[in-house]
Design an enzyme around this catalytic site. Structure first.
Site, short mmCIF file in Angstrom:
data_model
loop_
_atom_site.label_atom_id
_atom_site.label_comp_id
_atom_site.label_asym_id
_atom_site.label_seq_id
_atom_site.Cartn_x
_atom_site.Cartn_y
_atom_site.Cartn_z
N LEU A 150 11.70 22.76 9.07
CA LEU A 150 12.06 24.17 9.27
C LEU A 150 12.93 24.67 8.13
O LEU A 150 13.91 24.03 7.77
CB LEU A 150 12.83 24.33 10.59
CG LEU A 150 12.18 23.70 11.84
CD1 LEU A 150 13.10 23.88 13.04
CD2 LEU A 150 10.82 24.30 12.11
N GLU A 152 15.65 27.31 6.82
CA GLU A 152 16.62 28.25 7.41
C GLU A 152 16.23 29.67 7.07
O GLU A 152 15.69 29.95 6.00
CB GLU A 152 18.02 27.95 6.89
CG GLU A 152 18.64 26.74 7.57
CD GLU A 152 20.09 26.55 7.18
OE1 GLU A 152 20.49 25.40 6.95
OE2 GLU A 152 20.81 27.57 7.08
N LYS A 208 9.56 12.81 5.48
CA LYS A 208 10.57 13.88 5.49
C LYS A 208 11.33 13.93 4.17
O LYS A 208 11.47 14.98 3.54
CB LYS A 208 11.55 13.64 6.66
CG LYS A 208 12.73 14.58 6.69
CD LYS A 208 12.36 16.02 6.97
CE LYS A 208 13.57 16.91 6.86
NZ LYS A 208 13.25 18.32 6.99
N ASN A 212 11.14 17.06 1.07
CA ASN A 212 12.32 17.80 0.60
C ASN A 212 12.67 17.46 -0.83
O ASN A 212 13.01 18.34 -1.62
CB ASN A 212 13.51 17.51 1.53
CG ASN A 212 13.50 18.45 2.71
OD1 ASN A 212 12.54 19.20 2.92
ND2 ASN A 212 14.57 18.43 3.49
N CYS A 264 20.13 20.75 3.45
CA CYS A 264 19.07 19.73 3.39
C CYS A 264 18.83 19.15 2.00
O CYS A 264 18.99 17.95 1.79
CB CYS A 264 17.78 20.31 3.95
SG CYS A 264 17.97 20.75 5.68
N LYS A 267 21.68 17.06 0.52
CA LYS A 267 21.93 15.86 1.36
C LYS A 267 20.75 14.90 1.29
O LYS A 267 20.92 13.69 1.13
CB LYS A 267 22.16 16.32 2.80
CG LYS A 267 22.32 15.25 3.83
CD LYS A 267 22.75 15.78 5.18
CE LYS A 267 21.64 16.53 5.91
NZ LYS A 267 20.58 15.64 6.45
C1 UDX Z 1 14.39 23.09 3.23
C2 UDX Z 1 12.90 22.79 3.33
O1 UDX Z 1 12.15 23.87 2.77
C3 UDX Z 1 12.52 22.62 4.80
O2 UDX Z 1 11.15 22.27 4.90
C4 UDX Z 1 13.38 21.50 5.40
O3 UDX Z 1 13.05 21.29 6.76
C5 UDX Z 1 14.85 21.86 5.26
O4 UDX Z 1 15.17 22.07 3.89
P1 UDX Z 1 16.01 25.15 3.48
O5 UDX Z 1 17.01 24.22 2.91
O6 UDX Z 1 16.34 25.93 4.69
O7 UDX Z 1 14.64 24.32 3.83
O8 UDX Z 1 15.66 26.22 2.37
P2 UDX Z 1 14.52 26.42 1.29
O9 UDX Z 1 13.86 27.69 1.58
O10 UDX Z 1 13.69 25.20 1.14
O11 UDX Z 1 15.40 26.61 -0.07
C6 UDX Z 1 16.24 25.54 -0.47
C7 UDX Z 1 16.98 25.97 -1.73
O12 UDX Z 1 16.05 26.11 -2.82
C8 UDX Z 1 17.69 27.32 -1.60
O13 UDX Z 1 18.95 27.26 -2.26
C9 UDX Z 1 16.75 28.28 -2.32
O14 UDX Z 1 17.43 29.40 -2.87
C10 UDX Z 1 16.20 27.38 -3.41
N1 UDX Z 1 14.91 27.83 -3.92
C11 UDX Z 1 13.83 27.82 -3.09
C12 UDX Z 1 14.80 28.21 -5.26
O15 UDX Z 1 15.78 28.23 -6.00
N2 UDX Z 1 13.58 28.58 -5.73
C13 UDX Z 1 12.47 28.59 -4.94
O16 UDX Z 1 11.39 28.95 -5.43
C14 UDX Z 1 12.60 28.20 -3.57
#
Ligand code: UDX
Length: 440
Positions: A150, A152, A208, A212, A264, A267
């Site tokens: 998921l 956030e 998992k 990530n 996520c 970590k």
């Molecule tokens: C992530 C995974 O996507 C999800 O599948 C897992 O279960 C939990 O960790 P999340 O951490 O909520 O989800 O956010 P995500 O949308 O993946 O973005 C993570 C980071 O990457 C953010 O800081 C976001 O700004 C950055 N990001 C994302 C970028 O800098 N560029 C992108 O193109 C996409």
């Protein structure tokens, strides 16, 4: 089916309301009375799109209940553990909450019920839980692992529209029970959901971490390409336009930014490196991803300060920041690039006026400094400032009129640093802004 959930954080609460909304009966446990009290009244304790309405509906229809008393789970057919597994100072995952939840659960749960670990845990953990149960004479207690994927901010949408699901259990019966839990979700999903079943806990744990860490690697690689584009007068946007046409690369997670954050990626990448150490395997690629991401946040701060120092006296200036959350759509500021960048500005005796649509309160808790003023409104945040820095890609920032911003900022040619590439750059430049877009 009567389902139990231990832990009502980002993962536990989203999973619970979505499963309750799909026809199951959910009993949610958390040791924090104030959280349980709020949730029992239908008041969410996290910000997630559609959470308000879904939680209120489930509470009203009695398909979900909340309690601090673990005995409320005694007649559940399946109980998920969605407790925190934060990083320890040495980078290993802290599993204490997993094992203490198991201990409490075993005092009330019948042996026919299935226990399912949902928290992200290092490779080899669920096998340790299996051994732990066996040592306690619970050989018959079925144990499963069902990781969540998921994001956030869009977690409810991700839960209700999964691309894939992973069910791990040593018994086919347990894998089928997990499939039964998700059947309403799978039936309601238009696109084909890939269901991956495995008898190997390690395989599911590695899935998992792999997903990530791969996404974190993709982002970090693109941030390095964006730095090189910036240094060589190339345009990273056009680079992305070209490479994303290659199906082997895909369209998503190529956007340069100030560095990844959240609960996520930082970590999980560290935990994967530790898994490599545990099993004696070189995980240097993901180790470098983590180091590079930390350096990248510092690079963004230096890029802004060095660019300014070439043009103005930075000392004592006021910098406005739009966006503090680690990404748009959430109030979560954990490991947000804004923390590193704002603290770099403080060191230059710069006053920071910041606004985030949802993250102000959490940010203030994490970064409490006399140089920081937080505003509930993006216009108040830019008023009488000399520089604007965009750190989070909230839609509201894209839509704001550049003319209104110019009227509020100091001087005729204020500086704007867009680290997410979301602003209408031509409009800002036409009005006289000195605009810098990361990667251009
Ligand atoms: C992530 C995974 O996507 C999800 O599948 C897992 O279960 C939990 O960790 P999340 O951490 O909520 O989800 O956010 P995500 O949308 O993946 O973005 C993570 C980071 O990457 C953010 O800081 C976001 O700004 C950055 N990001 C994302 C970028 O800098 N560029 C992108 O193109 C996409």
């Amino acid at each position: 089916m009567k389902i139990g959930m231990i832990g009502t954080g980002y993962v536990g609460l989203v999973s619970s309301v979505c499963l309750a909304n799909s026809g199951h009966s959910l009993v949610c446990i958390d040791k924090r009375p104030q959280i349980i009290d709020s949730l029992s009244k239908g008041i969410p304790t996290i910000y997630e799109k559609d959470m308000d309405s879904m939680l209120a509906t489930c509470v009203k229809e009695n398909s979900i209940s909340f309690s601090t008393d673990i005995s409320s789970l005694s007649d559940c057919e399946i109980v998920f553990l969605a407790v925190g597994t934060p990083s320890l100072p040495n980078g290993h995952a802290d599993l204490s909450q997993v094992f203490s939840a198991i201990d409490s659960l075993l005092t009330v749960l019948n042996e026919q019920a299935m226990i399912v670990v949902r928290s992200t845990v290092p490779v080899g953990t669920v096998k340790r839980v299996r051994q732990y149960l066996d040592e306690k004479g619970k050989e018959k207690q079925m144990l499963g692992f069902c990781p969540e994927f998921l994001r956030e901010g869009v977690a409810i949408s991700d839960f209700l529209n999964p691309q894939y699901l992973v069910f791990a259990c040593g018994y086919k019966e347990g894998q089928d029970l997990l499939h039964q839990v998700y059947q309403p979700i799978i039936d309601a999903t238009d696109n084909k959901v890939r269901v991956v079943k495995t008898y190997s806990f390690e395989t599911a744990e590695l899935i998992k971490y792999t997903i990530n860490s791969f996404l974190a690697t993709k982002i970090t690689f693109m941030n390095q390409i964006a730095q090189l584009a910036q240094a060589s007068d190339a345009d990273v946007g056009t680079v992305i336009q070209a490479i994303s046409a290659d199906r082997r690369i895909g369209e998503l997670f190529l956007n340069p930014g100030p560095g990844f954050g959240g609960s996520c990626f930082p970590k999980d990448t560290i935990a994967l490196v530790k898994c490599g150490i545990t099993y004696g395997v070189d995980m240097s690629v993901v180790e470098e991803v983590n180091h590079s991401n930390k350096r990248h946040k510092e690079y963004i701060a230096s890029w802004i300060l060095e660019t300014l120092e070439k043009n103005i006296q930075v000392e004592g200036k006021k910098i406005a920041i739009w966006g503090l959350a680690f990404k748009a759509g959430t109030d979560d500021i954990r490991d947000s690039a804004a923390i590193t960048i704002v603290e770099s500005f403080f060191q230059c005796n710069i006053e920071v006026h910041a606004h985030d649509p949802k993250g102000n309160e959490n940010f203030h808790t994490r970064v409490n400094n006399s140089h920081l003023q937080l505003y509930d409104d993006p216009f108040d945040a830019v008023k009488d400032t000399d520089v604007l820095v965009v750190l989070t890609e909230w839609q509201v920032f894209r839509d704001i009129s550049p003319q209104e911003v110019l009227n509020l900022m100091n001087g005729d040619n204020p500086f704007v640093f867009d680290t997410r590439g979301i602003l209408p750059h031509d409009k800002y430049k036409e009005l006289g802004f000195q605009l810098y877009k990361f990667g251009l």
